[in-house]
Structures are given as structure tokens and as C-alpha cells.
Design a protein around this motif. Structure first.
Motif, PDB file in Angstrom:
ATOM      1  N   ARG A 105       8.147  -5.882   2.934  1.00 31.25           N
ATOM      2  CA  ARG A 105       8.697  -6.949   3.641  1.00 31.25           C
ATOM      3  C   ARG A 105       7.131  -7.502   4.046  1.00 31.25           C
ATOM      4  O   ARG A 105       7.328  -8.640   4.041  1.00 31.25           O
ATOM      5  N   ALA A 106       6.128  -6.970   4.399  1.00 31.95           N
ATOM      6  CA  ALA A 106       4.875  -7.878   4.782  1.00 31.95           C
ATOM      7  C   ALA A 106       4.050  -8.365   3.510  1.00 31.95           C
ATOM      8  O   ALA A 106       3.610  -9.566   3.871  1.00 31.95           O
ATOM      9  N   LEU A 134      -2.600  -8.657   6.322  1.00 27.23           N
ATOM     10  CA  LEU A 134      -2.880  -9.642   5.130  1.00 27.23           C
ATOM     11  C   LEU A 134      -4.048  -8.971   4.258  1.00 27.23           C
ATOM     12  O   LEU A 134      -4.293  -9.370   3.094  1.00 27.23           O
ATOM     13  N   VAL A 135      -4.803  -8.158   5.040  1.00 28.15           N
ATOM     14  CA  VAL A 135      -5.955  -7.437   4.188  1.00 28.15           C
ATOM     15  C   VAL A 135      -5.884  -5.790   4.417  1.00 28.15           C
ATOM     16  O   VAL A 135      -5.602  -5.414   5.727  1.00 28.15           O
ATOM     17  N   TRP A 136      -6.065  -5.207   3.357  1.00 28.02           N
ATOM     18  CA  TRP A 136      -6.250  -3.548   3.511  1.00 28.02           C
ATOM     19  C   TRP A 136      -7.230  -3.165   2.733  1.00 28.02           C
ATOM     20  O   TRP A 136      -7.966  -3.919   1.671  1.00 28.02           O
ATOM     21  N   GLY A 137      -7.641  -1.729   2.931  1.00 32.28           N
ATOM     22  CA  GLY A 137      -8.572  -1.352   2.306  1.00 32.28           C
ATOM     23  C   GLY A 137     -10.003  -1.234   3.194  1.00 32.28           C
ATOM     24  O   GLY A 137     -10.016  -1.765   4.290  1.00 32.28           O
ATOM     25  N   ASP A 138     -10.768  -0.149   2.973  1.00 35.73           N
ATOM     26  CA  ASP A 138     -11.859   0.028   3.729  1.00 35.73           C
ATOM     27  C   ASP A 138     -13.231  -1.275   3.266  1.00 35.73           C
ATOM     28  O   ASP A 138     -12.845  -2.203   2.528  1.00 35.73           O
ATOM     29  N   ASP A 139     -14.253  -1.191   3.709  1.00 36.69           N
ATOM     30  CA  ASP A 139     -15.172  -2.344   3.930  1.00 36.69           C
ATOM     31  C   ASP A 139     -15.786  -2.628   2.587  1.00 36.69           C
ATOM     32  O   ASP A 139     -16.401  -3.564   2.118  1.00 36.69           O
TER      33      ASP A 139
END
Length: 922
Positions: free
Chosen positions: A48-49, A114-119
Motif C-alpha cells: 500500500r505504501a 519513500l526510501v529504504w535500505g542502509d546508507d
């Protein structure tokens, strides 16, 4: 805010699964559409996001720098490293301000999923990348074009090899390696500098025109030499016949690595344009508040016997609006504001009759009995939360129809948010400081850059080419001044209390960085907010007026409260905490070098709004003038009221005299018509003399006494009744005079007796006709008694105030958040619980399916062994869900079990269990 665990998540669902409850609460609070309805598990929440509508709504709520960060990620490789993102935002030279603000922007994007994951592996949600990435149909705000790989996808292998060779690179055996080599050349700063050093001057001029966008250009079939030089080296690549594009890698080299020409990491400052004494601001605002009450009361008094008719399509006609503006002695846009304000407060509505008209509601009578400060608080609270925009009256809708006051089409869901934000920005300035309107508009555009495009007026329809949000902000500044929320352009004390913002003096004044800069606004209750570089409260957000009497530390009516969480700079707050989010203490002020951003703002609860409204009313009450019980009679047949009058005195004087002028003092004029009006209402000359003697500080002037006696002597000398109509008088000479008057021809009178005349018109027309001729007749009943005429107050049936039209689902409260997160966690546990393999394993997301006998046998075995089971269950409403249960007993067709999903013991009918599966041993 990197909360992902090792190993790195492979999807957004895994990233959400690694979050704690406080982080999930922050996500659902900032994107309430994700919780309507509550997702069954985290996989559904992630899906849904990532939907287009939800992502668009989230992008619209980003500030300028967070949006620029998302735009940079859209043109960066997927996934992108933090170093690559910093290079796109700060450039090769490195901008320290941008570098300092980037973690905050990245945390905002992560918090809103809106953003995911590590740096080192930052991923923008796919839908957001599709919306923000450049394409020929939808150019990117960055002005960048496609990559070399994207632009060369339609080129022939031979042409690609020619470009590689001309660019000074070794030829390759395939197009893929050739494009890779070309990309490596364009991303190598030294090699690119060397290549461009030999470019013709015309070629460099072409690149300079395309570098900041748009990156597309037109060429002829036989391009000039300077264009041929660029085409032969791949610095311009063809995308269609006659169209070329500047590759993204080349543009980034020419821009020194920056994705945006002007990154905007800091919000524009709201600068004071003028500074006034706070006492003068409060006095001016109180004067406007008194005028607002008098205007609304005059409006509804004018419509007391039934207001104008309702248009067939709804609303007030243009002619009636003009009449209302004349009656209120104001302009039509301002009159529309007062009419809409009374409607929003529930004081005005349509009566619902066959001949539908506007009239006051029963609430208006209750409103009149309240103290003035409480009446103002009701109007101000309704204005803050109303979604109707009176400034749109007179404009055109999408179907080119005129928008009318009180009509449909005036609701704009962004209106309450803009009003709150404008007033909050005013609250961030020192007391008495009035900002320039343009600085407010600039700040609002930085905070919601995408929101402006939604309401852009069509050319030729709405005069200025301003977006809806800008116009709402301008209207807010004007309406706040009319209503008395602001005075002389600065926010008043009662306006601050209405928002739930403590006065600037609560913490000892502004911080050392100047007015409203780096300081702290703190209430007496100890709840503080950190002021950003413009003096706007950030961090923990806008906090309650704890220092105000009776405020109890609660934020104001229709006000805004800062949401906790990393994006706001406060402590993470969520359902697992022992205190609600707004009870967390704010952190210490950030260093001056660290840029701050506006805190997420959430509406107050109705209870908090009521408390702050009462607080604002208490603060305003001492500033309003006390009602007077006297007037000053003058020899020119006028009376001067040096201030507001007590209600009985004002009502009686309104019948006995006509208002001639308004202002700080009201001037009333006595005329024969006004005195006759008082006599028609049942007063006698003696009553009028006694009334004026009791309420005048000066003796009754002789001309006024003569006027009252003269009108009273003539009043009722003529009597009119229904024959159809007749006139009788003891003085037959007076009747003869009437018959001889040419003006009486239209009344068609004839003498029946020496003292009686008959008429063919109705009594009301006869009464008005004789009054127009200068006589003072009185109506009488069938028994011969004088009829007393009083105004009949027309009221609508009980009506409630119009409900605001929300902009999407409302933000969830802490109770809903707690229940939703627990349900999502439990559903995710059931969906991801490891199960023993069977021959008929259900597909992902499907419920288990077993026969009734298998279900009963498996459940009975689990009761004996104490094992947990995964079940599919359909409730009485037909809603299917997955659950993990530990059966306790089975009897009578029901299974009693501890439900790990609901964290409680429940009983389920066996016939509603679709199937069971044993969990794998850990």
C-alpha cells in the motif's frame, strides 16, 4: 534514522519488519492513508505504501530539500550509496550546509517509507522513482536527461562503435561494453575535462544552454560543424529524428556533480517587516474582534425576519450579496467572508422550507447570550478549522460556473492547514513583529513545493497566476486581521493562545541569534519546542500554552501540535511508550550550524481545542470594552453611543432611532419614521421620554421631546381595518383632506360615513400608502383595538455547523495507532510463521485449506502436545484472516485457544476455520 538490521533488507516489507513500534507509529501518523483500512500484515502495508496515490500524497507533503533529495535519488543509480547521494546534492566542491541538512532529509524520506535500505544501498520506492525520474513526457525538476545507456538503447551497434572510437576509446566487440566504456569516460572528471578542452566554442555554447535543462534540442538533417563535433563524441545523443538529448553523465560533469542548480537545505527566514508594541497589537486585535462581533450580529439581525432566498443550485445570489455588502457598509468580498464565517460557526443556515431562505439558527440566540469573548472564540475556532474558502466567491469552477457565497464548490481541504501554518509562522516571531507577506509565502512554498500546482488557476479565469496555497495564505492574513486574531499584522496574545502557542516572553525572549533565532518557546508546564533558524518552533513542535491561566499545558483550538519522532527532532514516541507522544520532553536545542526543518504537525483533539478556546477567550475578555448603559443626546436629533451598549439598551435604541454612522462611537438619528416605529411596537410617548431620561447622560433636548410628542399626537388618529380595508377617524375634516389628495387616487377610497372611508386595497398597502402621504395611521383589530407590530424572528430548525472536508483520512490518534500496530504485527507473525511442509502448501497470502476432519484431528493433537498452529479464519462478516493459536481445549464445536495474534484467549467456532497447519520447530 537507519534502523535496519544486518543483513540488509531485500524489500520494503523487510525494512518495515525491522522497525520498532515507535517508527511504525511515525509512519502511519505521517501517512494516515496507509491505515485506512488497517493492513493485515507488513507485506500489505509495504504494498500500500508503494501505490501511486499514496506515494503522490506523501511527495506532496515533503519540504523543498526533502523533495530535492528524493529527486536526486531518482536520477542516481539504484541502489545508491550515501556518498553518491551526497555528491549529487553537494557537488564536487562539497557544500557544508547541504551535507549537514542531508541526514535530516534522508530521515524524513525513510520515516515516510519513500526510501529504504542502509546508507550504502539507498533505494527509492519504485513508484516514487517512476514519478520523479526524467522522461521526454515528464521532465525532471533537476533538468537532467536520460543516462547514456537509456539514450543509446535505440542506436545501431555500428554507430555506437563510431562514437566510442571518435571519443578516443578502444573499440569493443559488443554494444553493451561500448556503452559502459562511454559511461566511464563521461563520469571521469579528468578525462572529460581533457575531452572538452578541445571542443569548438560553439559546441561549448550549446552544452551551456542544455546543461540545466531542458536537456532536449532540435537539429537539422545536416547539423553544423559544432553540433557534429558533439554528436560524433556522444556528448549529444539522438532520441528521435531531429531530436537530441544531453546525457545525464555529461550534464553532471558540467554541473560539477550537482543534481540541482540551487539546493535549498534551509527554510527561508520569515523576516519582520515592522515591529509594534505588543500592547498596541493586542488592543488593535481586540478592537477588530469587537467589530467582528458587531458585524456578525448586524448581519443576522438584518436577516432576522428571513434572509435572502436560496438559489436553485445553492448559495446566495450576486444581487443579495451586494445588498448585504451595502447593509454592512463594506465590500462584497468582505461581506462574503462574514456570511461564510457565520455559516461555518453554525449561526446561519437555510430554513429548508418550500420557499427556501437563509435565516439564523437557534444557536444564534444562545450565542447572543454569551459573553463577548466567548462569542469571539466560537467564531475564531470555526474559522481555523473550516475548509470553506470565502476568497473563492465570484470566481469560476471547473465547469465555468460562478462560485457563490454559501454555495457548493467553496470547500478546499488545504485551507485549515494553510491557516494553521501561517499563524504558526507568525507565532515564531517576537511579540509585536509583523512579517512581510511575501516572506510568509516564500516559506510556505518551501515547505510544500508540490502543493502549489494543484490549484493553479486557468489563464484568463483567475486573475493572478498564483497557486491555491498562495492565495489561501494571502486570504488568511486578511481574514485574521478582520477577525482580530492578528493586530497591525502581528499575532495577538489571544491568537497565540488559540493556537496553543505560549507567548514569546514565556522563555525570557528570543535566543541570542536575534529575534526568534535559536531561542526556545517554553510553557510554564515545562514543555518546550526548539526554534529553528527562522524562529518557528520545530523539534517537539508547537506546544501547549502551559503558562496561560487554565490552559493546563494543552495546545489550542484548531491549533497544531508537533509530532514526536526523528523527523521532528523529538524523542521517538509510539504505542509502546508510557507517555503519549505530545508529553515527551523536547531535546536540547540543536547547534546553530545544524539546519532544522518544520516539525510534523497534527491536529489537536477536541478536548484540547476546547481548553485553548477558553484560554483565548479569557485573555481577550479584559481587552474588550465594557458595555455601556448610557448615551449622549444632542440637540440635532442624534444620540452618540461612546462605546458598545448593553443589549436591552441597544435593542430599544435600534427601534427608536436609525444608525447614522459607526466606528469607535455609534451615532443614532431620531426621525418621525423611527419614532413611529417605536410607537407601533407598543410604546407610548411617556415610555419613550422615560427611557431616554434614564439612559441619557445629558438632558433630553427640546427638539427631540417635541418630535416624540408630535408623532405620538398624530399616531393612531387614523385607524385602518379590514373591510377589505377601511379608514376611520373622529375628525371628518381629516378624511376629507385625504380624499382630496391626488396621491390617494391609487388607494381608490370612497366615503361610507362622515368618519369612515372604504378602500379596495388590503390593509397593509393602505397603511403604507397613508404613511407615504405623511400621515401616522395605526392598524386595528376586529374589536377596534390598536395592533402592536413587532418584528417576528424567523429561525431555522436546529442545524449543526458544516463539517470540514478533510484532505484524505484524518491522522490517527494514539489509541488507533496502538491497536493497528498490534494487529499488523500479529498478522505479520501469522503470515511469516515457519510452517511444516505439506503436500498442499497454500500460496503466499492464501489461507490454509484442510477438511473438517483434518482440522479437528490437528487441533485435538495440538491440545495434547501444547503446540501452536497456523489457522485460516473467516469471521461473521466474511473477513478472512490468518492467526497463530495455541489450542487449550476443544468441545461443543468450538476451540478455545491462546491467540498470539490478539495476545489473548479466544474461542473460535470450528466451522469458521478454513484450515490448519503445524508450525515448524525452531
Amino acid at each position: 534514522m537507519s534502523q535496519e538490521a544486518n543483513p540488509a533488507p531485500r524489500s520494503l516489507a523487510e525494512a518495515l519488519r525491522a522497525r520498532d513500534d515507535a517508527s511504525l507509529a511515525a509512519l502511519l501518523r505521517s501517512r494516515p492513508d496507509l491505515i485506512t483500512p488497517v493492513p493485515t500484515d507488513l507485506t500489505q502495508l509495504a504494498t500500500r505504501a508503494g501505490t501511486r496515490a499514496s506515494v503522490l500524497r506523501a511527495l506532496e507533503r515533503l519540504d523543498r530539500f526533502a523533495l530535492q533529495t528524493a529527486e536526486a535519488l531518482a536520477v542516481a543509480p539504484d541502489p545508491a550509496s550515501g556518498t553518491a547521494l551526497l555528491g549529487l546534492m553537494a557537488g564536487d566542491a562539497g557544500d557544508e550546509t547541504v551535507a549537514a541538512a542531508l541526514p535530516r532529509a534522508l530521515a524524513t524520506l525513510r520515516e515516510q517509507a519513500l526510501v529504504w535500505g542502509d546508507d550504502e544501498r539507498l533505494r527509492l520506492v519504485r513508484t516514487a522513482r517512476e514519478l520523479l525520474a526524467p522522461s521526454p513526457q515528464h521532465p525532471s525538476p533537476t533538468g537532467l536527461g536520460p543516462t547514456v545507456h537509456e539514450a543509446a538503447s535505440g542506436m545501431s551497434p555500428g554507430r555506437i562503435q563510431e562514437i566510442v572510437t571518435t571519443a578516443g576509446l578502444a573499440s569493443t566487440h559488443d554494444s553493451v561494453s561500448a556503452v559502459t566504456a562511454l559511461t566511464a569516460l563521461f563520469t571521469h572528471r579528468k578525462k572529460m575535462t581533457k575531452l572538452l578542452s578541445g571542443a569548438p566554442e560553439g559546441s561549448l555554447e550549446v552544452l551551456s544552454r542544455l546543461v540545466w535543462g531542458p536537456p532536449y534540442g532540435q537539429v537539422t538533417p545536416e547539423p553544423a560543424a559544432h553540433l557534429r563535433w558533439l554528436l560524433d563524441r556522444g556528448l549529444l545523443l539522438p532520441t528521435a529524428p531531429g531530436t537530441v538529448v544531453l546525457p545525464r553523465e555529461v550534464a553532471l560533469h558540467l554541473r560539477a556533480g550537482r543534481a540541482h542548480r540551487e539546493p535549498e537545505p534551509l527554510p527561508p527566514a520569515v523576516e519582520p517587516a515592522a515591529t509594534h508594541r505588543p500592547q498596541g497589537v493586542d488592543a488593535a486585535a481586540a478592537g477588530q474582534a469587537h467589530t467582528a462581533l458587531a458585524t456578525v450580529e448586524e448581519l443576522l439581525k438584518d436577516w432576522d425576519e428571513g434572509g435572502p432566498a436560496v438559489l436553485r443550485a445553492g448559495g446566495l445570489s450576486v444581487r443579495d450579496l451586494k445588498r448585504t455588502a451595502v447593509a454592512l457598509d463594506t465590500s462584497e468580498p468582505v461581506a462574503a467572508f462574514w456570511v461564510e464565517l457565520a455559516y461555518a460557526a453554525g449561526l446561519l443556515a437555510s430554513d429548508g422550507e418550500a420557499d427556501e431562505r437563509y435565516a439564523a439558527t437557534p444557536l444564534y440566540d444562545e450565542w447572543l447570550e454569551r459573553p463577548p469573548a466567548e462569542r469571539w472564540a466560537l467564531l475564531a475556532g470555526a474559522w481555523l478549522t473550516a475548509t470553506r474558502a470565502p476568497g473563492l466567491v465570484g470566481g469560476r469552477d471547473a465547469k465555468d460556473r460562478t462560485l457563490s457565497a454559501l454555495g457548493p464548490g467553496l470547500d478546499r481541504s488545504a485551507a485549515p492547514e494553510v491557516r494553521h501554518r501561517v499563524l504558526t509562522l507568525l507565532a515564531g516571531l517576537p511579540a509585536g513583529a509583523a512579517p512581510a507577506p511575501e516572506s510568509i509565502l516564500t516559506r510556505l512554498h518551501w515547505e510544500r513545493p508540490l502543493r502549489g500546482t494543484a490549484g493553479t488557476p486557468r489563464p484568463g479565469r483567475d486573475t493572478p497566476a498564483e497557486d491555491l496555497r498562495t492565495r489561501l495564505a494571502r486570504w488568511t492574513l486578511t481574514e485574521a486581521e478582520l477577525l482580530g486574531v492578528t493586530g497591525r499584522g502581528a499575532l495577538s496574545t489571544q491568537g497565540r493562545a488559540l493556537l496553543g502557542v505560549p507567548g514569546p516572553g514565556a522563555s525570557g525572549g528570543p535566543g541570542p541569534g536575534g529575534p526568534g533565532e535559536g531561542g526556545e518557546l517554553t510553557g510554564a508546564a515545562g514543555v518546550a519546542g526548539v526554534a529553528d533558524s527562522t524562529g518557528v518552533v520545530g523539534g517537539a513542535g508547537v506546544v501547549g500554552a502551559g503558562g496561560l491561566p487554565g490552559a493546563s499545558g494543552l495546545p489550542g483550538a484548531g491549533g497544531l501540535r508537533g509530532a514526536g519522532g526523528p523527523a521532528g527532532g523529538g524523542e521517538p514516541g509510539g504505542p509502546g511508550d508510557k507517555l503519549p507522544v505530545h508529553h515527551h520532553r523536547a531535546p536540547a536545542p540543536a547547534p546553530a550550524t545544524a539546519p532544522s526543518a518544520p516539525a510534523p504537525l497534527v491536529p489537536l483533539s477536541p478536548a484540547e481545542q476546547a481548553v485553548a478556546t477558553a484560554t483565548a477567550a479569557r485573555l481577550l475578555a479584559p481587552l474588550l470594552p465594557e458595555p455601556l448603559d448610557h448615551v449622549l443626546l444632542q440637540a440635532d436629533l442624534t444620540a452618540v453611543a461612546p462605546g458598545p451598549l448593553e443589549r436591552p439598551l441597544a435593542e430599544m435604541l435600534g427601534v427608536l432611532a436609525d444608525v447614522e454612522s459607526k466606528g469607535g462611537a455609534t451615532v443614532y438619528r431620531f426621525t418621525p419614521g423611527s419614532v413611529r416605529r417605536a410607537l407601533d411596537a407598543g410604546r407610548t410617548a411617556a415610555d419613550l421620554h422615560d427611557f431616554l431620561a434614564r439612559h441619557s447622560r445629558t438632558p433630553i433636548p427640546q427638539p427631540l421631546a417635541y418630535l416624540i410628542d408630535d408623532v405620538a399626537r398624530k399616531h393612531g388618529h387614523l385607524r385602518i381595518g379590514a373591510a377589505s380595508a377601511y379608514v376611520r377617524c373622529d375628525d371628518d375634516a381629516l378624511l376629507t383632506e385625504i380624499l382630496a389628495d391626488k396621491r390617494a387616487t391609487a388607494l381608490r377610497l370612497r366615503r361610507l360615513a362622515p368618519t369612515v372611508l372604504a378602500a379596495q386595497s388590503d390593509p397593509a398597502a393602505l397603511l403604507e400608502g397613508l404613511r407615504a402621504m405623511g400621515f401616522a395611521p395605526a392598524a386595528e383589530s376586529a374589536e377596534g383595538d390598536v395592533l402592536i407590530t413587532r418584528a417576528h424572528a424567523h429561525r431555522t430548525p436546529p442545524r449543526t455547523a458544516p463539517e470540514p472536508v478533510p484532505d484524505g483520512p484524518p491522522p490517527p490518534d494514539s489509541t488507533l495507532l496502538s491497536a493497528a500496530i498490534r494487529a499488523i504485527r500479529a498478522g505479520d507473525l501469522a503470515a511469516t510463521a515457519p510452517r511444516k511442509p505439506t503436500g498442499t502448501d497454500p500460496a503466499a497470502g492464501e489461507l490454509p485449506r484442510t477438511s473438517a476432519a483434518e482440522t479437528l484431528a490437528t487441533v485435538q493433537a495440538a491440545v495434547l502436545t501444547g503446540d501452536s498452529l497456523w489457522i485460516g479464519y473467516v469471521n461473521a462478516e466474511g473477513a478472512a484472516s490468518q492467526r497463530v493459536i495455541a489450542p487449550i481445549r476443544v468441545e461443543g464445536g468450538f476451540v478455545t485457544a491462546y491467540d498470539h495474534t490478539a495476545d489473548e484467549v479466544r474461542t473460535y467456532p470450528l466451522h469458521r476455520i478454513t484450515g490448519v497447519a503445524e508450525l515448524a520447530e525452531e
